[in-house]
Design an enzyme around this catalytic site. Sequence first.
Site, PDB file in Angstrom:
ATOM      1  N   PRO A  19       0.832  -1.218   0.000  1.00  0.00           N
ATOM      2  CA  PRO A  19       0.000   0.000   0.000  1.00  0.00           C
ATOM      3  C   PRO A  19       0.859   1.259   0.000  1.00  0.00           C
ATOM      4  O   PRO A  19       1.760   1.407   0.821  1.00  0.00           O
ATOM      5  CB  PRO A  19      -0.784  -0.112   1.307  1.00  0.00           C
ATOM      6  CG  PRO A  19      -0.618  -1.508   1.778  1.00  0.00           C
ATOM      7  CD  PRO A  19       0.660  -2.012   1.206  1.00  0.00           C
ATOM      8  N   GLU A  20       0.584   2.127  -0.952  1.00  0.00           N
ATOM      9  CA  GLU A  20       1.296   3.402  -1.027  1.00  0.00           C
ATOM     10  C   GLU A  20       0.321   4.497  -0.580  1.00  0.00           C
ATOM     11  O   GLU A  20      -0.831   4.215  -0.241  1.00  0.00           O
ATOM     12  CB  GLU A  20       1.734   3.646  -2.471  1.00  0.00           C
ATOM     13  CG  GLU A  20       2.703   2.598  -2.978  1.00  0.00           C
ATOM     14  CD  GLU A  20       4.137   3.113  -3.048  1.00  0.00           C
ATOM     15  OE1 GLU A  20       4.412   4.174  -2.454  1.00  0.00           O
ATOM     16  OE2 GLU A  20       4.954   2.461  -3.698  1.00  0.00           O
ATOM     17  N   HIS A  77      -5.702 -14.281   8.616  1.00  0.00           N
ATOM     18  CA  HIS A  77      -4.787 -13.163   8.852  1.00  0.00           C
ATOM     19  C   HIS A  77      -5.492 -11.930   9.411  1.00  0.00           C
ATOM     20  O   HIS A  77      -4.925 -10.843   9.398  1.00  0.00           O
ATOM     21  CB  HIS A  77      -4.059 -12.807   7.563  1.00  0.00           C
ATOM     22  CG  HIS A  77      -3.336 -13.981   6.958  1.00  0.00           C
ATOM     23  ND1 HIS A  77      -2.241 -14.557   7.574  1.00  0.00           N
ATOM     24  CD2 HIS A  77      -3.562 -14.690   5.833  1.00  0.00           C
ATOM     25  CE1 HIS A  77      -1.824 -15.578   6.835  1.00  0.00           C
ATOM     26  NE2 HIS A  77      -2.601 -15.682   5.774  1.00  0.00           N
TER      27      HIS A  77
END
Length: 271
Positions: free
Chosen positions: A2-3, A91
């Site tokens: 993720p940016e 997760h």
Amino acid sequence: MPELPEVETTRRGVAPHVLDRLIVRVAVRESRLRWPVPDALAEELPGKRFTSVGRRAKYLLFDCGSGVLLVHLGMSGSLRITPENEPPGKHAHVDILFDSGKTLRYTDPRKFGSMLWHPAGLGEHPLLQGLGPEPLGDEFGGALLHGVSRGRKTAVKNLIMDSRVVAGVGNIYACEALFLAGIHPARACGRISAARYEKLAESIRLVLGEAIRAGGTSLRDFTGGDGRPGYFKHQLNVYGREGEDCVRCSSGLRELRLGQRSTVFCPSCQR
Ligand SMILES: [Zn+2]
């Protein structure tokens, strides 16, 4: 990974579901993230409400008055809004349950992300200290880049990826912005004119802004019952396209390593 645009899209996607809702419970199934998830989360949050959901660089800041929950998505983290009673996947490490029945769920297969608690009154969190201005904010611009680069030999790509100079310009967007601005990524930053830095700053805003807009179309995914949240395929000109033709001049795109990161550029369009 993720940016900044994915983080901003996440902020916009989850904020309407969590703002001003009463927090009922916090469930931590796995506390071993990049840093341990502090017990303070489960102790402090129930009974409170998030009054703002902000972002600084790639950190999301959930403020509930007595403190701030800092979330970093790391390499593979995501936040989603899940309906009541949706069983957690393998997760799904942390849940924050609201009185609406919805849950803010943090999922992170690689566990490089973080969820931290920062009590109010301590000033800025240490992780946020020393960060440069936001690339989409008013403080950032060509004059700033020109000013900080004088007398320096650093490659311009490493300059714009330095979070002390400007916060949150990741590898993909650095490559894309340099292509749009026509600047060679390895050029010494101290030898670039003010006019070219204006163009570069504009290009950085443009590529980030476009990616955020593209992400907006996938906002509904944040409430989906399954699958991955709103990370999106960007329209990329150079990143990941080494060996392919330049969209502008048809020269072969080349790759070099800068700061251990893959850097793709057009040897004709970028000088
Ligand atoms: Zn070209």
